[in-house]
Design an enzyme around this catalytic site. Structure first.
Site, short mmCIF file in Angstrom:
data_model
loop_
_atom_site.label_atom_id
_atom_site.label_comp_id
_atom_site.label_asym_id
_atom_site.label_seq_id
_atom_site.Cartn_x
_atom_site.Cartn_y
_atom_site.Cartn_z
N SER A 161 1.53 -10.76 -2.91
CA SER A 161 0.09 -10.99 -2.79
C SER A 161 -0.17 -12.50 -2.86
CB SER A 161 -0.65 -10.21 -3.88
OG SER A 161 -2.02 -10.17 -3.60
N ASP B 236 -2.16 -1.81 4.26
CA ASP B 236 -2.73 -2.74 3.29
C ASP B 236 -4.15 -3.11 3.71
OD1 ASP B 236 -3.24 -4.81 1.49
OD2 ASP B 236 -1.21 -5.62 1.64
N HIS C 204 -0.95 -2.21 -0.27
CA HIS C 204 -0.78 -3.52 -0.88
C HIS C 204 0.24 -3.43 -2.01
CE1 HIS C 204 -1.87 -7.65 -1.47
NE2 HIS C 204 -2.15 -7.46 -2.74
#
Length: 634
Positions: free
Chosen positions: A480, A568, A600
């Site tokens: 991320s 995602d 994600h």
């Protein structure tokens, strides 16, 4: 060195996790694999796993969050589809666990359940917050047995939130004002009028004020607040006078706000199932510290603490608060769960989530600190491989996501896996990380690909100067925001790292912000807009592109591994596709793992294993760590 521990032992689903006790104290629910995925099991408090019943039947994606109800017949759980985060609330009949689960919240694509709580004033009901209106997260009352859903409270403003008391009545209102400040109001019970109580700063709360809890008597609102301090505290706001009273504070330490972020993070607050009062508060430190507020829980906590030298992660109790289920975290032991009878003082271990991992083979996680180049104090954690002289080792800089989150002393599977492969692992809470004060958070404003990156380089340089790390064998791995940091690392400082791994990371800050779910946009004022910029303002978009790895991709020459989930909704697939396409167009080698059934971050164990085997090969080739071709053996 210890044996090469198989990838599966770290990254397949735990054998047991997520235990809690039923309100009547008769049963324990927990998570364990079945049908190839993590499902919910229920057993009597005196029974063993062999006596338990698997009450959910999900074979597509593991279940991580479930809820007891006040009716012993029903249990609820959340599930999305292949990681798209469109969470629905399902009901299971414990008297007929083989029957299909009922979706209590059939919602259109893009809408989701974001929170679930019991509704004490209406037995048989729960409150669920969801955005059936796409831009508004409203509260709904669900009759669990009948499966009927009715609107309970509609939010008047996408930026606002009506806060309910213990009986489900509107008591307070919080709103993110246009100037970025957070305003708190009392709601008058007769006419619903709002009366301003106070305003709080904005940028120091990039994800909003994370804790907002109405006291059980409805006369106060508990919030996390810095007040006049650099440390985050728990504060009570009086609904009549607006007066603020400090409920919990610790000099030099901030309230931990990780609890609401993810099912695996430790609770920020403990509350009594019986009274609803806050019983303990977690503070950030070299080891997390609990400040206990309730005399009864103080007795329970003291007894539980004798069972483990770790830190209490989570607890649940029956309604009488006699029987308890408690889970501890430890840097070398991933979450021992105990059953404790406060009436007799007797206790027993319920389970260990990964019983095949021997704590003696795990590496200690040591808190470290050092200054950034501008003098800002930085805190982090160093994990060194067991049985090896800690000198001139290959180093992996492991960067957390968020960026408004923080690494903590805990069992970190990725750090343990890398240490077992012979790497020194350094996790640094760079500026912008939460948990280390107001100044630490806000010093990240305008510093994406700037001082935030410098902090990571300063951390690795510190490890080299201390003699731990070989400067020619430094890698960077992150997910991320950490994936973005890895891409920044190989573009802004293209000669520093010998290998890099980007996991669901941002490559284009402007595109990332434009593709975020629409209901999040009103809440971006104090995070992405304030810290990075607004892509709809041309000069700010220009600056964002200058800080985006995609515009510097021609500098990449570091061996790179990229992993992405196709579903995602936070960092969309294009963020990885574009950087991979740019590199392949130039003929630069890049390994790309795309999981069609993930969002994600990877949840399914086969994807976790595949990803970490790729990391193992990638780092071994370019940093020189060892591999485990035959998992579990040297």
């Amino acid at each position: 060195m210890p044996r090469v521990i198989g990838v599966e032992e770290f990254f397949t689903d735990p054998e047991f996790s997520g235990a809690s006790i039923s309100p009547d104290g008769a049963r324990i629910a927990y998570l364990a694999p079945e049908h190839g995925r993590t499902n919910v099991w229920v057993r009597g408090v005196d029974e063993e796993h062999g006596d338990a019943v698997c009450v959910t039947r999900d074979s597509r994606r593991g279940i991580k969050t479930y809820y007891w109800t006040d009716d012993p017949r029903w249990l609820l759980y959340l599930q999305d589809t292949d990681g798209n985060e469109d969470w629905h609330l399902y009901r299971v009949d414990l008297e007929a666990p083989d029957e299909p689960a009922l979706d209590l919240t059939p919602l259109p694509a893009g809408s989701r359940v974001v929170a679930v709580e019991p509704m004490n004033s209406v037995p048989g009901s729960v409150l669920a917050w969801m955005n059936r209106r796409p831009m508004f997260i409203d509260a709904f009352r669900i009759d669990v047995a009948a499966g009927e859903t009715t609107v309970h409270v509609e939010q008047p403003d996408p930026n606002g939130n009506v806060l309910l008391d213990r009986d489900g009545q509107a008591a307070f209102y919080s709103v993110l004002a246009g100037d970025g400040l957070h305003e708190f109001y009392a709601i008058e019970p007769g006419n619903g009028e709002k009366r301003l109580l106070c305003r709080q700063g904005g940028p120091e709360h990039p994800l909003g004020v994370p804790l907002q809890i109405v006291t059980p008597d409805g006369k106060g609102l508990l919030v996390s607040s810095y007040q006049d301090s650099d440390d985050l505290r728990l504060v009570r706001i009086d609904r009549e006078t607006g007066a603020e009273t400090v409920v919990a504070a610790m000099e030099g330490h901030s309230l931990c706000t990780m609890g609401p972020l993810h099912h695996s993070t430790p609770a920020s607050l403990f509350t009594s199932r019986r009274t609803g009062e806050v019983t303990a508060v977690r503070f950030v430190g070299d080891r997390p510290t609990l400040q206990v507020l309730d005399p009864h829980f103080a007795e329970v906590f003291a007894a539980l603490s004798e069972r483990s030298d770790g830190v209490l992660h989570s607890v649940s109790s029956d309604d009488s608060e006699r029987w308890w289920v408690a889970t501890f975290v430890h840097d070398r032991d991933p979450g021992v769960t105990w059953f404790y009878d406060h009436g007799t003082g007797e206790s027993r271990v319920l389970f260990r989530p990964r019983p095949r991992l021997d704590p003696a083979e795990m590496a200690p996680m040591t808190a470290v600190r050092f200054p950034a180049r501008d003098g800002l104090p930085l805190h982090g954690f160093l994990t060194l491989p067991v049985g090896v002289e800690p000198a001139k080792l290959p180093l992996v800089l492991l960067v957390h996501g968020g960026p408004w989150a923080h690494d903590m002393w805990t069992f970190a599977p990725k750090a343990q896996f890398l240490a077992n492969r012979g790497y020194a692992v350094l996790q640094v809470n760079f500026r912008g990380s939460t948990g280390y004060g107001r100044r630490h958070v806000t010093s990240a404003i305008g510093e994406f690909a700037g001082a935030m990156h410098d902090d990571l380089i300063d951390a690795a340089d510190w490890a080299v100067a201390q003699g731990y790390a070989d400067p020619a064998r430094i890698g960077i791995v992150g997910g991320s925001y950490g994936g973005y940091a890895a891409l920044v690392g190989v573009t802004v400082t293209p000669d520093y790292f010998a290998a890099a791994v980007d996991y669901v990371g941002i490559s284009d800050l402007a595109n990332f912000m434009r593709t975020l779910p629409s209901f999040l946009r009103p809440h971006l004022i104090n995070n992405w807009y304030r810290y990075v910029g607004d892509p709809d303002i041309p000069e700010q978009e220009t600056d964002m592109l200058a800080r985006s790895p995609i515009t510097m991709a021609d500098r990449i020459r570091t061996p790179l591994l990229i992993a992405q989930g196709a579903n995602d909704v936070r960092v969309v697939q294009a963020e990885s596709d574009n950087i991979v396409g740019s590199l392949r167009q130039r003929g630069v080698p890049v390994e790309y793992l795309l999981a069609e059934d993930e969002g994600h971050g990877f949840e399914n164990p086969e994807n976790q294993v595949r990803f970490h085997r790729a990391i193992e090969r990638h780092l071994a080739e370019h940093l020189g760590g060892r591999t485990g071709t035959d998992p579990g053996h040297e």
